[in-house]
Design an enzyme around this catalytic site. Structure first.
Site, PDB file in Angstrom:
ATOM      1  N   CYS A  19       1.508   3.006   7.450  1.00 45.81           N
ATOM      2  CA  CYS A  19       0.182   2.571   6.888  1.00 45.81           C
ATOM      3  C   CYS A  19      -0.363   1.875   8.142  1.00 45.81           C
ATOM      4  O   CYS A  19      -0.059   1.767   9.134  1.00 45.81           O
ATOM      5  CB  CYS A  19       0.304   1.452   5.904  1.00 45.81           C
ATOM      6  SG  CYS A  19       1.010   2.067   4.266  1.00 45.81           S
ATOM      7  N   GLY A  45      -2.548   6.735   7.544  1.00 43.91           N
ATOM      8  CA  GLY A  45      -2.205   6.870   6.188  1.00 43.91           C
ATOM      9  C   GLY A  45      -3.546   7.561   5.619  1.00 43.91           C
ATOM     10  O   GLY A  45      -4.771   7.023   5.894  1.00 43.91           O
ATOM     11  N   ASN A 120       1.934  -3.359   6.554  1.00 44.65           N
ATOM     12  CA  ASN A 120       2.345  -2.066   6.874  1.00 44.65           C
ATOM     13  C   ASN A 120       4.036  -2.390   6.755  1.00 44.65           C
ATOM     14  O   ASN A 120       4.258  -3.253   7.718  1.00 44.65           O
ATOM     15  CB  ASN A 120       1.700  -1.912   8.136  1.00 44.65           C
ATOM     16  CG  ASN A 120       2.437  -0.578   8.995  1.00 44.65           C
ATOM     17  OD1 ASN A 120       2.353  -0.765  10.103  1.00 44.65           O
ATOM     18  ND2 ASN A 120       3.136   0.350   8.304  1.00 44.65           N
ATOM     19  N   GLY A 121       4.796  -1.364   6.367  1.00 47.70           N
ATOM     20  CA  GLY A 121       6.102  -1.539   6.347  1.00 47.70           C
ATOM     21  C   GLY A 121       6.694  -1.305   4.980  1.00 47.70           C
ATOM     22  O   GLY A 121       6.342  -0.654   4.029  1.00 47.70           O
ATOM     23  N   TYR A 260       5.948   9.736  17.344  1.00 52.06           N
ATOM     24  CA  TYR A 260       4.951  10.403  16.552  1.00 52.06           C
ATOM     25  C   TYR A 260       3.814   9.620  15.938  1.00 52.06           C
ATOM     26  O   TYR A 260       2.525  10.108  15.977  1.00 52.06           O
ATOM     27  CB  TYR A 260       5.875  11.167  15.441  1.00 52.06           C
ATOM     28  CG  TYR A 260       4.902  11.793  14.596  1.00 52.06           C
ATOM     29  CD1 TYR A 260       3.953  12.999  14.797  1.00 52.06           C
ATOM     30  CD2 TYR A 260       4.983  11.500  13.169  1.00 52.06           C
ATOM     31  CE1 TYR A 260       3.373  13.321  13.667  1.00 52.06           C
ATOM     32  CE2 TYR A 260       4.163  12.013  11.978  1.00 52.06           C
ATOM     33  CZ  TYR A 260       3.303  12.787  12.313  1.00 52.06           C
ATOM     34  OH  TYR A 260       2.638  13.573  11.453  1.00 52.06           O
TER      35      TYR A 260
END
Length: 488
Positions: A19, A45, A120-121, A260
């Site tokens: 995210c 995302g 985020n996580g 990535y």
């Protein structure tokens, strides 16, 4: 934790972005700035997006399925989000179903006032905490692990909101980078291990937080610094202060950010993502040379590593695969008879270049292996004499529990086969991965120190830096019930 997702082209054969979060404090018309920042983080995302603002009296939220463009590029939407403080989120679900109720920022009215959060996580003990909270009377409105934090704050016995928030964070395990908005200001923080990234910037008098530096670049902001692992940065008007309420531990940021997830033009923890990816490619060429005529990237994430491989090996770099950028992620539905053509919708061989050549394909990772198989087949159909594959990460043998959508371990090709078996599966003439030490060397380390590694590399090594309560303790019955809830 169990996940369910709609079918994606390439049959889910890629690690999915986690995210992205973006927050601003002290910007007139904050929503427009947040929308720009989210555009820059769209790669993190692509399922849904949301923005929440505070106008000094009320919170305003707009959340929608789909991309930022199309949802936040209309004047009437931005005008409906007044205020000079705002935060936003782009989502690819790693926990919770794909539904509007899970789109962030999440908002709740607490005893201390409004509370909006973008995360985020992944909270790796969220299921256990959720069960405890429900038994005590909490009523959840989503299936997102992020909502657990809201309920922990709401039920904390501490007096001030900041103390309640810290108390909540001390009860969660896993990975988080958070932006929180309250009537008193904005809080940005990272988990003590710093698994997920977060940076701080400035645009005039406006303070900005973002998952990646590229979002600061896009809005014209100056990079100030990284939000440190375990740090809370509190912004109240012009006042900025930092507190570190957690016991200090050695940081373990996610190494896959450089492989990535992050955009190549971002700087993550003082390392240029583009430069690291080129160096990974160079390490690959040193470790796994092969006689060939062309080095070809699997677009787009394989491009920097392929450049590094070509430069180190002296083999020419060429664009032997052309990617279409105009194919929607959900273009093919599960029942379509042309489902097997999913790769060709996005990638097509440059036949005139490839025919009769020995080619080296460079990609960032192999997950299930189905895409690699189809890419190799595409090269052979285009007339390649030999097809060798080089991967800019070690074999992905373990699932991630920190905010990356990996399949269960049984569906990871590297968990089921050695490199020889993987080579046979994708029908390549040879296959090689960069070593774990080579990956660390690309980041400036001599090697991976087994007793104290500098990064979270659990997807390669199985060395998880935190406990995994939900994974370790969840019964099969609980997992079935959770899956049924998310499917329904």
């Amino acid at each position: 934790m169990l996940t369910t997702h709609p079918f994606q082209p390439e049959d889910g054969d890629h690690l999915r972005e986690e995210c992205g979060i973006f927050g601003v404090s002290g910007a007139e018309g904050a929503a427009a700035l947040v929308a720009l920042g989210l555009h820059a983080l769209q790669h993190r995302g692509q399922e849904a997006a949301g923005i929440t603002t505070w106008d000094g009296h009320l919170f305003h939220t707009h959340r929608a399925m789909g991309h930022v463009a199309g949802n936040f590029d209309r004047d009437e939407i931005i005008r409906a989000l007044p205020g000079d403080v705002g935060c936003g989120h782009v989502r690819y679900s790693t926990t919770g179903e794909t539904a509007l109720r899970n789109v962030q920022p999440l908002y709740a009215d607490l005893a201390t006032g409004g509370f909006a959060i973008a995360h985020n996580g992944n909270i790796s003990n969220a299921m256990k905490l959720r069960h405890e909270l429900v038994r005590r009377g909490s009523i959840f409105q989503s299936t997102s692990d992020t909502e657990t934090i809201i309920h922990l704050v709401a039920t904390s016995s501490y007096r001030t909101l900041l103390d309640k928030f810290i108390d909540a964070l001390k009860r969660v395990e896993g990975a988080y980078a958070l932006i929180v908005m309250t009537p008193d200001g904005m809080i940005a923080c990272r988990d003590p291990l710093g698994i997920r990234p977060l940076v701080m910037g400035k645009l005039g008098d406006t303070i900005i937080f973002a998952s990646e530096t590229v979002a600061l670049d896009v809005v014209g902001a100056e990079f100030v610094r990284v939000v440190d692992p375990g740090e809370l940065v509190i912004v109240r008007g012009e006042e900025i202060r930092s507190i570190r309420p957690f016991q200090e531990v050695a940081a373990r940021p996610c190494i896959f950010e450089w492989v990535y997830f992050s955009r190549p033009d971002s700087i993550v923890d003082d390392h240029s993502v583009y430069s690291v990816r080129k160096e990974i490619g160079a390490q690959l060429a040193i470790e796994s040379p092969v006689e060939a005529d062309l080095v070809i990237p699997v677009p787009d994430s394989g491009v920097p590593a392929a450049i590094g491989y070509a430069q180190e090996s002296g083999i020419p770099f060429e664009l032997g695969i052309i990617r279409s950028h105009y194919v929607g992620r959900t273009f093919i539905q599960p029942g379509d008879k042309v489902r097997h053509l999913g790769v060709k919708l996005k990638h097509n061989a440059n036949r005139a270049l490839i025919k009769g050549k020995r080619v080296i394909l460079v990609d960032d990772s192999i997950v299930r292996g189905t895409t690699s198989l189809k890419i190799v087949q595409m090269m052979r159909e285009a007339g390649a004499a030999e097809v060798h594959m080089r991967i800019a990460s070690p074999p992905t043998r373990h699932s991630c529990f920190y905010g990356v959508d990996t399949p269960e371990r049984g569906k990871l090709l590297a968990a089921q086969h050695d490199v020889g078996g993987m080579t046979d599966f994708i029908h390549a003439d040879s296959l090689a991965f960069v070593s774990i030490d080579g990956l660390y060397k690309a980041l400036g380390e001599a090697s991976r120190a087994d007793d104290r590694p500098k990064y979270c590399d659990a997807c390669f090594t199985g060395d998880y830096p935190t406990t995994l309560t939900d994974h370790d303790e969840t019964t099969a019955e609980d997992q079935f019930a959770l899956l049924a809830e998310r499917v329904n």
